[in-house]
Design a protein around this motif. Structure first.
Motif, mmCIF file in Angstrom:
data_model
loop_
_atom_site.group_PDB
_atom_site.id
_atom_site.type_symbol
_atom_site.label_atom_id
_atom_site.label_comp_id
_atom_site.label_asym_id
_atom_site.label_seq_id
_atom_site.Cartn_x
_atom_site.Cartn_y
_atom_site.Cartn_z
ATOM 1 N N UNK A 11 0.788 -1.228 0.000
ATOM 2 C CA UNK A 11 0.000 0.000 0.000
ATOM 3 C C UNK A 11 0.817 1.274 0.000
ATOM 4 N N UNK A 12 2.117 1.170 0.241
ATOM 5 C CA UNK A 12 2.979 2.348 0.278
ATOM 6 C C UNK A 12 3.377 2.765 -1.139
ATOM 7 N N UNK A 13 3.311 4.065 -1.378
ATOM 8 C CA UNK A 13 3.686 4.603 -2.679
ATOM 9 C C UNK A 13 5.178 4.875 -2.761
ATOM 10 N N UNK A 14 5.718 4.780 -3.976
ATOM 11 C CA UNK A 14 7.087 5.221 -4.225
ATOM 12 C C UNK A 14 7.227 6.665 -3.753
ATOM 13 N N UNK A 15 8.287 6.929 -3.026
ATOM 14 C CA UNK A 15 8.523 8.269 -2.502
ATOM 15 C C UNK A 15 8.128 8.449 -1.056
ATOM 16 N N UNK A 16 7.378 7.479 -0.495
ATOM 17 C CA UNK A 16 6.893 7.630 0.887
ATOM 18 C C UNK A 16 7.542 6.653 1.854
ATOM 19 N N UNK A 17 8.567 5.934 1.403
ATOM 20 C CA UNK A 17 9.194 4.899 2.229
ATOM 21 C C UNK A 17 10.505 5.376 2.841
ATOM 22 N N UNK A 18 11.321 6.070 2.067
ATOM 23 C CA UNK A 18 12.578 6.604 2.567
ATOM 24 C C UNK A 18 12.365 7.800 3.479
ATOM 25 N N UNK A 19 13.452 8.426 3.901
ATOM 26 C CA UNK A 19 13.349 9.610 4.763
ATOM 27 C C UNK A 19 12.675 10.762 4.037
ATOM 28 N N UNK A 20 13.012 10.911 2.762
ATOM 29 C CA UNK A 20 12.451 11.973 1.924
ATOM 30 C C UNK A 20 12.148 11.404 0.546
ATOM 31 N N UNK A 21 11.057 11.871 -0.040
ATOM 32 C CA UNK A 21 10.714 11.508 -1.405
ATOM 33 C C UNK A 21 10.501 12.760 -2.239
ATOM 34 N N UNK A 22 10.819 12.657 -3.535
ATOM 35 C CA UNK A 22 10.687 13.807 -4.432
ATOM 36 C C UNK A 22 10.001 13.366 -5.722
ATOM 37 N N UNK A 23 9.065 14.202 -6.189
ATOM 38 C CA UNK A 23 8.341 13.956 -7.442
ATOM 39 C C UNK A 23 8.610 15.104 -8.413
ATOM 40 N N UNK A 24 8.441 14.812 -9.702
ATOM 41 C CA UNK A 24 8.608 15.823 -10.744
ATOM 42 C C UNK A 24 7.342 15.918 -11.582
ATOM 43 N N UNK A 25 7.044 17.140 -12.025
ATOM 44 C CA UNK A 25 5.901 17.375 -12.912
ATOM 45 C C UNK A 25 6.365 18.051 -14.193
ATOM 46 N N UNK A 26 7.513 17.632 -14.677
ATOM 47 C CA UNK A 26 8.026 18.117 -15.952
ATOM 48 C C UNK A 26 7.048 17.752 -17.080
ATOM 49 N N UNK A 27 7.219 18.352 -18.237
ATOM 50 C CA UNK A 27 6.263 18.173 -19.317
ATOM 51 C C UNK A 27 6.073 16.753 -19.794
ATOM 52 N N UNK A 28 7.079 15.893 -19.604
ATOM 53 C CA UNK A 28 6.956 14.517 -20.085
ATOM 54 C C UNK A 28 6.526 13.522 -19.014
ATOM 55 N N UNK A 29 6.274 14.014 -17.794
ATOM 56 C CA UNK A 29 5.906 13.107 -16.698
ATOM 57 C C UNK A 29 4.439 12.685 -16.806
ATOM 58 N N UNK A 30 4.037 11.722 -15.972
ATOM 59 C CA UNK A 30 2.693 11.161 -16.082
ATOM 60 C C UNK A 30 1.623 12.216 -15.803
ATOM 61 N N UNK A 31 1.897 13.155 -14.893
ATOM 62 C CA UNK A 31 1.123 14.389 -14.807
ATOM 63 C C UNK A 31 2.102 15.545 -14.813
ATOM 64 N N UNK A 32 1.666 16.691 -15.314
ATOM 65 C CA UNK A 32 2.596 17.797 -15.476
ATOM 66 C C UNK A 32 2.037 19.108 -14.955
ATOM 67 N N UNK A 33 2.945 19.959 -14.514
ATOM 68 C CA UNK A 33 2.619 21.354 -14.213
ATOM 69 C C UNK A 33 3.463 22.261 -15.106
ATOM 70 N N UNK A 34 3.996 21.700 -16.180
ATOM 71 C CA UNK A 34 4.910 22.425 -17.052
ATOM 72 C C UNK A 34 6.330 22.316 -16.539
ATOM 73 N N UNK A 35 6.509 22.671 -15.301
ATOM 74 C CA UNK A 35 7.725 22.445 -14.529
ATOM 75 C C UNK A 35 7.224 22.279 -13.109
ATOM 76 N N UNK A 36 8.086 21.995 -12.195
ATOM 77 C CA UNK A 36 7.617 21.877 -10.811
ATOM 78 C C UNK A 36 7.863 20.512 -10.227
#
Length: 386
Positions: free
Chosen positions: A185-210
């Protein structure tokens, strides 16, 4: 001529409505209700307490490493097979990367990692010391390559044993989660001490950058927000008690992100369906196969990796032929331990990464890809190797 790009955004929801609302509110910069809403909805989706919206995945990694105590002269273990943004922030902090090989999933090789730590390091009162350099190794950056979950159970056991912090580069893996085992049930990014996601234009969801930073310890997440907004202690009189960064996401980006997040599960369904169709059709072509995603997980199937076993054609020859037919593809990133800025850094027994770098080509995987498009791509691949 029909053209099929590698990976482009898909705006089928309320993107225009939310962005125009943000524009009309005049809150278009690093303040506004959509930033808060995006953070809250990401937190709800990931089942975590707090998320911090940042300027990019790279900014999130930089803050994450800093908050985990990486200092000048320290070392950080990183994969060689990944986008360079996972490695550059180590240098931002005047620390040094140690490069690890990949396994057959393209993720960091856990066995080689443990072998390196056992044979080359020692636990001291200052921390884990690299016996070859005398430096302290502070952290591991683990990247979930193309949305494929790394072996986090083994990795976390190793990190605990050797007193290492773990930062998950989940920039490609939003939505990937375990379905069995210790982290069910744990998502990638929520298991280690810190997790980071990207919303670049080619990612599964995007904010343009971010990007977005999450942490197991809410105090770390709160400190990340503080640092990302120029360490502002008094916003009226501009009092800053620490060096901060202009790393906050804009309200316009967040408005786009809120709309995209509403479509995430639908996008994963499309990615899954297209991956399975590709896999079925490509299995009929001698010398080619799609690389698998990990068992015991629900991947987001972000990128599809075509493995070229056929000696009749090289990766670059196939890339060129498909480009001539209007199909955009991409090789894996050039290995980081061979990049000019990192030529002098230590790389431990790199073998499989080089092998897969030479043999893998990423093929079109946009969420607006139709069944007809998938069949078209496979047909052109088939004709290219005859």
């Amino acid at each position: 001529m029909k053209y099929i790009p590698l990976s482009i955004p898909n705006f089928i929801g309320k993107e225009k409505e939310y962005v125009l609302d943000a524009v009309e509110s005049t809150w278009v910069s690093t303040g506004g209700s959509y930033i808060i809403r995006f953070e809250e909805e990401i937190s709800k989706y990931l089942n975590i307490e707090k998320a911090v919206a940042v300027q990019s995945g790279t900014a999130g990694l930089h803050l994450g490493l800093k908050l985990l105590g990486v200092n000048p002269g320290d070392e950080v273990i990183v994969p060689t097979l990944t986008f360079i943004a996972a490695v550059n922030p180590v240098k931002y902090l005047c620390a040094e990367p140690i490069f690890m090989d990949c396994d057959d999933s393209l993720n960091i090789d856990i066995n080689k990692l443990e072998e390196f730590l056992k044979n080359n390091c020692e636990l001291t009162k200052e921390g884990l010391k690299n016996k070859n350099t005398g430096r302290i190794i502070k952290a591991i950056v683990v990247v979930h390559i193309f949305g494929n979950m790394a072996d986090m159970e083994s990795l976390m056991n190793i990190a605990e044993k050797y007193n290492l912090k773990v930062i998950e580069d989940a920039t490609e893996a939003l939505g990937t989660k375990y379905t069995e085992g210790k982290y069910n049930g744990k998502f990638a990014g929520t298991i280690g001490n810190i997790g980071v996601y990207s919303f670049n234009g080619n990612k599964i969801i995007t904010t343009g950058g971010g990007g977005m930073l999450v942490a197991r310890d809410i105090k770390i997440a709160e400190k990340a927000k503080y640092l990302s907004t120029q360490s502002k202690d008094d916003s009226l009189y501009y009092i800053h008690n620490e060096i901060g960064y202009n790393y906050r996401m804009t309200n316009l980006q967040a408005a786009l992100g809120v709309a995209q997040l509403e479509q995430l599960e639908k996008f994963i369904e499309i990615k899954t369906k297209n991956y399975k169709l590709y896999k079925e059709l490509i299995s009929e072509i001698d010398g080619l196969r799609l690389l698998n995603f990990g068992q015991n997980t629900r991947p987001n199937y972000w990128f599809y990796s075509l493995f070229i076993e056929n000696d009749k054609i090289s990766r670059d020859e196939l890339l060129k032929k498909l480009k001539e037919k209007g199909i955009e593809t991409r090789p894996i990133w050039y290995l980081n331990h061979l990049q000019k800025p990192f030529e002098k850094n230590y790389a431990y027994k790199i073998k499989k990464a080089k092998y897969y770098w030479e043999k893998v080509l990423n093929i079109p995987c946009s969420t607006n890809l139709t069944e007809e498009d998938v069949k078209f791509v496979v047909e052109k691949i088939k004709k290219s190797i005859i």
